[in-house]
Scaffold this motif. Structure first.
Motif, PDB file in Angstrom:
ATOM      1  N   ASP A 136      43.196   9.496  11.767  1.00 48.75           N
ATOM      2  CA  ASP A 136      42.660   8.737  10.659  1.00 48.75           C
ATOM      3  C   ASP A 136      41.137   9.113  10.719  1.00 48.75           C
ATOM      4  N   VAL A 137      40.525   9.771   9.774  1.00 48.09           N
ATOM      5  CA  VAL A 137      38.935   9.931  10.000  1.00 48.09           C
ATOM      6  C   VAL A 137      38.386   9.010   8.765  1.00 48.09           C
ATOM      7  N   GLY A 138      37.768   7.965   9.359  1.00 48.48           N
ATOM      8  CA  GLY A 138      37.096   6.986   8.367  1.00 48.48           C
ATOM      9  C   GLY A 138      38.144   5.735   8.428  1.00 48.48           C
ATOM     10  N   ALA A 139      38.511   5.375   9.627  1.00 48.73           N
ATOM     11  CA  ALA A 139      39.426   4.296   9.950  1.00 48.73           C
ATOM     12  C   ALA A 139      39.084   2.836   9.384  1.00 48.73           C
ATOM     13  N   GLY A 140      37.728   2.604   9.500  1.00 46.73           N
ATOM     14  CA  GLY A 140      37.377   1.436   8.960  1.00 46.73           C
ATOM     15  C   GLY A 140      37.922   0.100   9.866  1.00 46.73           C
ATOM     16  N   VAL A 141      38.539  -0.811   9.197  1.00 51.47           N
ATOM     17  CA  VAL A 141      38.951  -2.146  10.117  1.00 51.47           C
ATOM     18  C   VAL A 141      40.406  -1.778  10.443  1.00 51.47           C
ATOM     19  N   GLY A 142      41.078  -0.656  10.297  1.00 51.76           N
ATOM     20  CA  GLY A 142      42.261  -0.238  11.234  1.00 51.76           C
ATOM     21  C   GLY A 142      43.654  -0.426  10.334  1.00 51.76           C
ATOM     22  N   THR A 151      54.860   2.508   9.400  1.00 56.42           N
ATOM     23  CA  THR A 151      55.813   3.483   8.417  1.00 56.42           C
ATOM     24  C   THR A 151      56.398   4.675   9.290  1.00 56.42           C
ATOM     25  N   TRP A 152      55.883   4.999  10.078  1.00 57.91           N
ATOM     26  CA  TRP A 152      56.291   6.317  10.829  1.00 57.91           C
ATOM     27  C   TRP A 152      56.397   5.957  12.394  1.00 57.91           C
ATOM     28  N   PRO A 153      57.570   5.359  12.748  1.00 58.64           N
ATOM     29  CA  PRO A 153      57.792   4.850  14.317  1.00 58.64           C
ATOM     30  C   PRO A 153      57.503   5.676  15.298  1.00 58.64           C
ATOM     31  N   ARG A 154      57.509   7.182  14.944  1.00 61.26           N
ATOM     32  CA  ARG A 154      57.640   7.957  15.923  1.00 61.26           C
ATOM     33  C   ARG A 154      56.404   8.737  16.254  1.00 61.26           C
ATOM     34  N   MET A 155      55.463   8.203  15.416  1.00 59.22           N
ATOM     35  CA  MET A 155      53.957   8.884  15.337  1.00 59.22           C
ATOM     36  C   MET A 155      52.908   7.965  16.154  1.00 59.22           C
ATOM     37  N   ARG A 156      51.980   8.737  16.953  1.00 56.50           N
ATOM     38  CA  ARG A 156      50.975   7.861  17.488  1.00 56.50           C
ATOM     39  C   ARG A 156      49.811   7.966  16.669  1.00 56.50           C
ATOM     40  N   VAL A 157      48.841   7.173  16.496  1.00 56.49           N
ATOM     41  CA  VAL A 157      47.780   7.209  15.640  1.00 56.49           C
ATOM     42  C   VAL A 157      46.394   6.889  16.364  1.00 56.49           C
ATOM     43  N   THR A 158      45.493   8.012  15.761  1.00 53.07           N
ATOM     44  CA  THR A 158      44.150   7.743  16.392  1.00 53.07           C
ATOM     45  C   THR A 158      43.299   7.690  15.468  1.00 53.07           C
ATOM     46  N   GLY A 159      42.463   6.746  15.426  1.00 50.87           N
ATOM     47  CA  GLY A 159      41.372   6.473  14.315  1.00 50.87           C
ATOM     48  C   GLY A 159      39.988   6.557  14.814  1.00 50.87           C
ATOM     49  N   LEU A 160      39.172   7.064  13.923  1.00 47.17           N
ATOM     50  CA  LEU A 160      37.736   7.413  14.160  1.00 47.17           C
ATOM     51  C   LEU A 160      36.754   6.730  13.099  1.00 47.17           C
ATOM     52  N   ASP A 161      35.772   5.982  13.642  1.00 43.01           N
ATOM     53  CA  ASP A 161      34.953   5.481  12.952  1.00 43.01           C
ATOM     54  C   ASP A 161      33.684   5.015  13.764  1.00 43.01           C
ATOM     55  N   ILE A 162      32.481   4.769  13.037  1.00 44.30           N
ATOM     56  CA  ILE A 162      31.171   4.630  13.782  1.00 44.30           C
ATOM     57  C   ILE A 162      30.444   3.498  13.255  1.00 44.30           C
ATOM     58  N   PHE A 163      31.477   2.456  12.371  1.00 51.01           N
ATOM     59  CA  PHE A 163      30.596   1.425  11.780  1.00 51.01           C
ATOM     60  C   PHE A 163      31.052   0.194  12.563  1.00 51.01           C
ATOM     61  N   GLU A 164      30.105  -0.454  13.311  1.00 44.78           N
ATOM     62  CA  GLU A 164      30.411  -1.585  14.363  1.00 44.78           C
ATOM     63  C   GLU A 164      31.057  -2.444  13.849  1.00 44.78           C
ATOM     64  N   PRO A 165      30.669  -3.263  12.605  1.00 45.00           N
ATOM     65  CA  PRO A 165      31.349  -4.313  12.170  1.00 45.00           C
ATOM     66  C   PRO A 165      32.777  -3.956  11.680  1.00 45.00           C
ATOM     67  N   ALA A 166      32.949  -2.837  11.536  1.00 45.34           N
ATOM     68  CA  ALA A 166      34.144  -2.409  11.162  1.00 45.34           C
ATOM     69  C   ALA A 166      35.275  -2.404  12.405  1.00 45.34           C
ATOM     70  N   LEU A 167      34.724  -1.796  13.488  1.00 47.49           N
ATOM     71  CA  LEU A 167      35.308  -1.398  14.783  1.00 47.49           C
ATOM     72  C   LEU A 167      35.783  -3.009  15.372  1.00 47.49           C
ATOM     73  N   LYS A 168      34.749  -3.867  15.275  1.00 48.32           N
ATOM     74  CA  LYS A 168      35.368  -5.147  15.860  1.00 48.32           C
ATOM     75  C   LYS A 168      36.469  -5.615  15.149  1.00 48.32           C
ATOM     76  N   LEU A 169      36.583  -5.616  13.826  1.00 47.08           N
ATOM     77  CA  LEU A 169      37.643  -6.210  13.262  1.00 47.08           C
ATOM     78  C   LEU A 169      38.732  -5.418  13.359  1.00 47.08           C
ATOM     79  N   ALA A 170      38.813  -3.798  13.483  1.00 44.82           N
ATOM     80  CA  ALA A 170      39.851  -3.091  13.630  1.00 44.82           C
ATOM     81  C   ALA A 170      40.453  -3.481  15.115  1.00 44.82           C
ATOM     82  N   ALA A 171      39.702  -3.824  15.993  1.00 44.02           N
ATOM     83  CA  ALA A 171      40.224  -4.188  17.329  1.00 44.02           C
ATOM     84  C   ALA A 171      41.167  -5.513  17.214  1.00 44.02           C
ATOM     85  N   ALA A 172      40.617  -6.535  16.721  1.00 47.25           N
ATOM     86  CA  ALA A 172      41.405  -7.777  16.348  1.00 47.25           C
ATOM     87  C   ALA A 172      42.446  -7.335  15.704  1.00 47.25           C
ATOM     88  N   ASN A 173      42.663  -6.612  14.512  1.00 45.25           N
ATOM     89  CA  ASN A 173      43.815  -6.396  13.557  1.00 45.25           C
ATOM     90  C   ASN A 173      44.688  -5.565  14.407  1.00 45.25           C
TER      91      ASN A 173
END
Length: 295
Positions: A136-142, A151-173
């Motif tokens: 997921d490129v541009g993952a935002g808050v996750g 939706t896809w229980p057999r899938m592992r997911v990696t998200g990329l983002d560089i916007f710190e306020p969004a990354l903090k929320l993503a970790a909590a979400n």
């Protein structure tokens, strides 16, 4: 030349649409909060909703309610930012957690749209029927990453983002999501992605990424996908009118992105070597250009 009178008339007509959208959002909020408004207000909200759609909200489930309500809230908050800060430089500057969360919640709809492509795009059916990894490129808050894992229980997911306020929320979400074991969000630019043949599916959030970054992003994603992997280049769909398209383009540019046409996006994906490149006008707010890595 438009007169004051004609401009006032146009403004009043536009206000009708704005107030109707607000009323629909209010009705959704009341349902989700199990709240009871003043009886007269409640009756009028139901009437407005029925005039928007005779079936009202009868066929909308709880998950769809959340997506629709956040979609409405997002547009109102972005419109208010335009009204109050019209001279601010273009770019992604929203730090208000409520704005970031509502935009993120709305992105969950993209997973539903990708899932629908299984019946129209054979490579998507193949990718989603097995196990693998989703980028997921541009993952935002996750929220898109979380929805993908749900939706896809057999899938592992990696998200990329560089916007710190969004990354903090993503970790909590993600921590509260129930799928934290299969979702990782990295503080990493797509320019720094060095993995090769690691993913079977990739999402590129086109409207939120500057134009000059996109060509290299598509090339990096191509290297990161396994042979036969699928790239989904997400675009905003506009209402079917010249005004609707202009407003959608305005929202994208103010957010720091580029209003890609289907033709531009398809050419870019084909130039990166993808095959079976097609566009899917799935309807507002999400359209997609899809391509498969050879092999």
């Amino acid at each position: 030349m438009m007169s004051f009178k004609s401009m006032m008339t146009a403004s009043q007509n536009l206000t009708t649409s704005m107030e109707a959208l607000a009323a629909l959002g209010a009705q959704l909020a009341l349902r989700r909060q199990s709240a009871v408004p003043d009886p007269a207000v409640g009756e009028l909200l139901r009437r407005v909703t029925s005039l928007i759609d005779p079936e009202g909200l009868a066929g909308v489930d709880e998950a769809q309610e959340a997506i629709l309500l956040n979609y409405i809230r997002t547009f109102f908050r972005q419109a208010l930012d335009l009204l109050e800060n019209p001279a601010r430089p273009s770019g992604w500057t929203y730090e208000d957690p409520l704005i970031l969360q509502t935009i993120g919640q709305g992105s969950r709809l993209a997973v539903e749209r990708m899932n629908m492509l299984k019946s129209e795009y054979p490579a998507m059916e193949r990718v989603l029927s097995g196990s693998g990894s989703f980028l997921d490129v541009g993952a935002g808050v996750g929220w898109l990453a979380i929805q993908a894992a749900m939706t896809w229980p057999r899938m592992r997911v990696t998200g990329l983002d560089i916007f710190e306020p969004a990354l903090k929320l993503a970790a909590a979400n993600i921590a509260a999501s129930g799928v934290a074991g299969r979702v990782e969000i990295r503080n990493q630019s797509i320019d720094d992605l060095a993995e090769e043949e690691a993913y079977c599916l990739a999402w590129l959030a086109g409207p939120f990424i500057p134009k000059q970054i996109i060509p290299n992003a598509v090339a990096r994603i191509s290297k990161a996908l396994k042979p036969g992997g699928v790239l989904v280049f997400g675009l905003f769909g506009a209402p079917p009118s010249e005004l609707g398209q202009a407003l959608t383009d305005l929202r994208i540019v103010r957010s720091g992105g580029h209003p890609w046409t289907f033709g531009e996006a398809e050419a870019l994906v084909m130039e990166a070597g993808f095959e079976d490149v097609r566009n899917f006008a799935t309807g507002t707010p999400v359209n997609m250009v899809v391509g498969t890595k050879p092999g």
